[in-house]
Design a protein around this motif. Sequence first.
Motif, short mmCIF file in Angstrom:
data_model
loop_
_atom_site.label_atom_id
_atom_site.label_comp_id
_atom_site.label_asym_id
_atom_site.label_seq_id
_atom_site.Cartn_x
_atom_site.Cartn_y
_atom_site.Cartn_z
N UNK A 185 0.83 -1.22 0.00
CA UNK A 185 0.00 0.00 0.00
C UNK A 185 0.86 1.26 0.00
N UNK A 186 2.02 1.20 0.62
CA UNK A 186 2.92 2.36 0.58
C UNK A 186 3.51 2.55 -0.81
N UNK A 187 3.78 1.46 -1.51
CA UNK A 187 4.26 1.56 -2.89
C UNK A 187 3.17 2.18 -3.77
N UNK A 188 1.95 1.69 -3.62
CA UNK A 188 0.84 2.20 -4.43
C UNK A 188 0.63 3.70 -4.17
N UNK A 189 0.66 4.08 -2.90
CA UNK A 189 0.47 5.49 -2.55
C UNK A 189 1.51 6.39 -3.25
N UNK A 190 2.75 5.97 -3.22
CA UNK A 190 3.82 6.75 -3.86
C UNK A 190 3.60 6.86 -5.36
N UNK A 191 3.24 5.75 -5.99
CA UNK A 191 3.03 5.75 -7.44
C UNK A 191 1.84 6.62 -7.82
N UNK A 192 0.73 6.48 -7.11
CA UNK A 192 -0.46 7.27 -7.42
C UNK A 192 -0.23 8.75 -7.17
N UNK A 193 0.53 9.07 -6.14
CA UNK A 193 0.84 10.48 -5.86
C UNK A 193 1.63 11.12 -7.00
N UNK B 12 -9.50 6.86 -7.27
CA UNK B 12 -8.44 7.41 -8.13
C UNK B 12 -8.52 6.75 -9.51
N UNK B 13 -8.62 7.55 -10.55
CA UNK B 13 -8.75 7.02 -11.90
C UNK B 13 -7.56 6.21 -12.37
N UNK B 14 -6.42 6.38 -11.72
CA UNK B 14 -5.22 5.63 -12.09
C UNK B 14 -5.09 4.30 -11.34
N UNK B 15 -6.09 3.98 -10.49
CA UNK B 15 -6.01 2.78 -9.65
C UNK B 15 -7.06 1.76 -10.05
N UNK B 16 -6.63 0.51 -10.12
CA UNK B 16 -7.55 -0.60 -10.39
C UNK B 16 -7.29 -1.71 -9.39
N UNK B 17 -8.34 -2.20 -8.75
CA UNK B 17 -8.23 -3.31 -7.80
C UNK B 17 -8.74 -4.59 -8.43
#
Length: 331
Positions: free
Chosen positions: A25-33, A58-63
């Motif tokens: 989740x920390x990796x994802x947060x950095x990338x999305x930011x 976030x439009x750049x995120x897919x689960x």
Amino acid sequence: MTTEQIEKLSDKRILVTGGAGFIGSNLIETLLNNNIRVVCLDNFATGKRKNIEPFLNNGNFKLIEGDIRNLGDCQKACDNIDFVLHQAALGSVPRSIKDPITTNDVNVSGFLNMLVAARDAGVKRFVYAASSSTYGDHEALPKVEDVIGKPLSPYAITKYVNELYADIFHKTYGLDSIGLRYFNVFGRRQDPNGAYAAVIPKFVQQFISHESPMINGDGSYSRDFTYIDNVVQMNINAITTDNKKALNTVYNVAYGEHTTLLELATLLKEYLSEFDSNIKTIEIKHRENRIGDIPHSLASIDKAKQLLDYQPKYDISNGLKEAVAWYWKNL
């Protein structure tokens, strides 16, 4: 992330397996930011939905809710992906001793599924979470990547097998990979609950609850505690490096200093006392050492510095201050 790294990834899609977990989740947060497109694959066996809730709109995120033990889920997740940051695993030495079969299913069979899916999807680079447990019974310090001992737990075996499989997939199929041997990572979102909680969040929660933390042994065992932002930096460096010599090998991800468990508990007590002065009086207690534990862990990070330009910014003191402040607000 540097401007150059952001530019390199601006038109790429990155898959983070285990993305609802602590590191993922920390990796994802950095990338999305940094406006980078991210796919998260998680079955929520150990990951927490609350860790990814801020990303869902976030439009750049897919689960993708799925399991790496299912090849179809891995193939779906790897579709049209440029880089994989494979964090999904069942951690914990004690858990692997209690249930070696499930640990092997997830960490070995699941890892192999991900390699096959990444290979077939034409993924450019596969960066995966390896482990310092691979050093096993090799006693020399600091730990250097090309010298390991015999594993001391089922978990350690699974993480070493990951390295062997990654190497074979490069030699046989041309899939480029980088393995990151994490050394006792800590920081925001690390879960203090459950039977297999890591030592830092567990101690923090106990101190905040005015309970005595329990140290295994006399407290002289030591670890190379590594703050989460150092780990994020290393993962980003691994997927953006243009250095061909840096590929298809493994790296220690640490700070390069070791701290005893007693020193750790003392620091946590000191930093938490700034929020609650009553914590100063809490006694630190001891119990028997745990089966499978490595007495001392200290990493050489020279290889990472030389080949991946790794420059860890957080030592144990700075990292603990950041982590304690986060836990105080969020526990």
